[in-house]
Each structure stands twice: as C-alpha cells, then as structure tokens.
Design a protein around this motif. Sequence first.
Motif, PDB file in Angstrom:
ATOM      1  N   UNK A  66     109.449  50.463  49.211  1.00 21.73           N
ATOM      2  CA  UNK A  66     110.494  50.327  50.233  1.00 21.73           C
ATOM      3  C   UNK A  66     110.892  48.878  50.486  1.00 21.73           C
ATOM      4  N   UNK A  67     110.076  47.933  50.035  1.00 26.59           N
ATOM      5  CA  UNK A  67     110.390  46.519  50.225  1.00 26.59           C
ATOM      6  C   UNK A  67     111.272  45.965  49.103  1.00 26.59           C
ATOM      7  N   UNK A  68     111.509  46.752  48.068  1.00 28.46           N
ATOM      8  CA  UNK A  68     112.247  46.252  46.914  1.00 28.46           C
ATOM      9  C   UNK A  68     113.759  46.397  47.086  1.00 28.46           C
ATOM     10  N   UNK A  69     114.494  45.491  46.433  1.00 28.52           N
ATOM     11  CA  UNK A  69     115.959  45.532  46.356  1.00 28.52           C
ATOM     12  C   UNK A  69     116.623  45.634  47.726  1.00 28.52           C
ATOM     13  N   UNK A  70     115.921  45.158  48.749  1.00 26.37           N
ATOM     14  CA  UNK A  70     116.447  45.181  50.125  1.00 26.37           C
ATOM     15  C   UNK A  70     116.972  46.568  50.512  1.00 26.37           C
ATOM     16  N   UNK A  71     116.286  47.587  50.007  1.00 26.71           N
ATOM     17  CA  UNK A  71     116.525  48.999  50.304  1.00 26.71           C
ATOM     18  C   UNK A  71     117.859  49.533  49.776  1.00 26.71           C
ATOM     19  N   UNK A 120     123.906  43.701  48.087  1.00 27.93           N
ATOM     20  CA  UNK A 120     122.956  42.590  48.057  1.00 27.93           C
ATOM     21  C   UNK A 120     123.413  41.575  47.020  1.00 27.93           C
ATOM     22  N   UNK A 121     122.861  40.379  47.108  1.00 29.61           N
ATOM     23  CA  UNK A 121     123.249  39.322  46.181  1.00 29.61           C
ATOM     24  C   UNK A 121     122.046  38.444  45.868  1.00 29.61           C
ATOM     25  N   UNK A 122     122.054  37.878  44.657  1.00 31.68           N
ATOM     26  CA  UNK A 122     121.017  36.951  44.185  1.00 31.68           C
ATOM     27  C   UNK A 122     119.644  37.611  44.032  1.00 31.68           C
ATOM     28  N   UNK A 123     119.638  38.919  43.767  1.00 33.34           N
ATOM     29  CA  UNK A 123     118.373  39.617  43.501  1.00 33.34           C
ATOM     30  C   UNK A 123     118.204  39.737  41.986  1.00 33.34           C
ATOM     31  N   UNK A 124     117.346  38.901  41.422  1.00 34.93           N
ATOM     32  CA  UNK A 124     117.057  38.973  39.988  1.00 34.93           C
ATOM     33  C   UNK A 124     115.675  39.577  39.745  1.00 34.93           C
ATOM     34  N   UNK A 125     115.080  40.098  40.808  1.00 37.00           N
ATOM     35  CA  UNK A 125     113.814  40.827  40.753  1.00 37.00           C
ATOM     36  C   UNK A 125     113.826  41.815  41.911  1.00 37.00           C
ATOM     37  N   UNK A 126     112.994  42.848  41.822  1.00 41.89           N
ATOM     38  CA  UNK A 126     112.957  43.819  42.888  1.00 41.89           C
ATOM     39  C   UNK A 126     112.467  43.240  44.203  1.00 41.89           C
ATOM     40  N   UNK A 127     111.549  42.270  44.121  1.00 41.00           N
ATOM     41  CA  UNK A 127     110.987  41.641  45.308  1.00 41.00           C
ATOM     42  C   UNK A 127     111.736  40.354  45.640  1.00 41.00           C
ATOM     43  N   UNK A 128     111.948  40.123  46.929  1.00 46.80           N
ATOM     44  CA  UNK A 128     112.675  38.935  47.367  1.00 46.80           C
ATOM     45  C   UNK A 128     111.953  37.654  46.983  1.00 46.80           C
TER      46      UNK A 128
END
Length: 304
Positions: A80-85, A233-241
Amino acid sequence: MIKIKQVVLILVIAVLPLSARGGEAEDMWPSDSVVVKRPNYQQLHGLFAAQTALYAGSLYGLSKAWYKNPLVRFGVADDTHEWKQLDKVGHLYTSFQISRHTAQMYSWTGITRKQAVIYGAISGFFFQTPIEILDGFSSDYGFSPGDMVANLAGPALYAGQVLLWDEIRIQPKFSFHYTSLAEQRPGLLGNNKAERWLKDYNGQTYWFSWSPRTFFPGSAWPAWLCISTGYGIQDMVAGETDKSIERGFRPYRQYYLSLDVDLTKIKTRNKFVRTVGFLFNTLKVPAPALEFNRNGLAFRPFYF
C-alpha cells in the motif's frame, strides 16, 4: 500493482458487448417495478458458461505465461506504500469497468436490472480475486490486501450507484500520456510504447467524472457535460518513494480539475454510435485542465 494480466481480462470483457447482441450496447433492461417477460434462461446459462470458460482459459494461459517461476508457499505482501497508491486506484477502475460491462451483457438475457447489476458486481470482484490468490503463491509478488480492498471498492461503487440512484452518476475514467521517465528504467516502466501505457504510472491519470445535471435535475447544465477530478503521480522511477529519491528524483502527487463528456448521455438513435459511446466512456476526453501539486497551480491547455 495493476498488472498486464489484469488489463488482458478487462480488454476481453470490453469487446464482448460488441458481439453479444449484434453490436448493440444500450443501457436498457427490464425494471424491477413492472411485470416483465420471462428471462431467456438458455441465453443466461450460455452466458454463464461462456464467461466461466473464458475466464478459466485466460487464467490458465496467464498462469503459464506470467508466473514463470515455480509457485511457493502462500505469502502476503503489503504494497500500500508503493506508487503513492495510484495502482490501487487502477484496481478500483478495472473492477468497476468489468462490473459495468458484464452487467450490460447480463441485462440482455431479460433478467431484472437489480439482478444484472448484482451479477455484474460479483463478476467484477471475482474476475480479479484468483489473480490476487495466484500472486500470493508467486515469489515475485505476494498477496496484496490493498489490492483486494480496491478490487471490492470498484464493484461496490458501480452497484451502489445503480441501486441507489438507478444510474451511474460518478464515472471512473482513465487517461495516459508518454513520459521521458520510462527511459530511466525501461525494465520497470516499459521497454516500448505498448508497455509504457501499462507500466509507466507517471503517465497515468485516473479520473472521477460527474455531471451537475444528475444531482440537480432542474438545472440547465447539459447532462453530457461533466466536471472531472483526476489523480496522478510524477518522478516515480521505483515503487517506493525513498528509492526514487535515491536515484535523484523527488516524487510528488498531482491533482487535476477538468471538463469531460459522458458519451452515454449523447442522444442518438444510431446503435453503433451508442455502442462506441458505451465502450469509450471508460476514457477521459482530452481537455484543458488545472493541475495542483506541491509546486503550486499549473494550467494544461490540452491534457490526456
């Protein structure tokens, strides 16, 4: 994460209305409040059988093509913490659209509106559930409680609206644009254009469109013209922030306000046009949009 195998299922479901009744896709079925003719049980049973066979075959094929590694002991993975949901909104959208399309097919058998809606909602949930269970036995994924909640929320949003208001007033929709971020990690975000619209979450936006006319019937607002709020979302190059930050990016959320068109509310007698409107009402119409993010307010003259 919403995976390619789930998209395969919704695409298969989406094209079924075109062939189920000669290309006609109308939101018309018997009312529960009037005497109706006896349902066509032969057609209903045939639809049950076709749906079961189609889904079983799809699952078998996906299990062979997608889960290449041997299955392991069932495990749970809290993502649930990945990809900002954003991926969870994608699950809601997918299960909602499966519910909407299958309910339309059931309506053609002559059953009541309530029955069709319930069958459609059940289909929307159960078409997703075995995939999540298979994920639980996969060493690459794991069973996601967050995905299951989203898979249930989609059918609930669909059935709840129709049973409460006798119509869909809030339409989940989707839009996508290509980004340069996929080039940073093509293995994760897509190696080509076909993969990127499925994997690059930075280019995906999920919308909820509604027309003020449906809530205020006496207003002069056109029934087909909708106000739409979006999330991306933007600038997500991984599932975790934190992993995206380690790579030099600063992920953030994006909120949008735009106009949209409910294609099912456009008046026409042409059955083909109604079918196209029903199918493509899953997508947000390109339009100007206001974007709200951590940097402030931005105007997008043409956003999709």
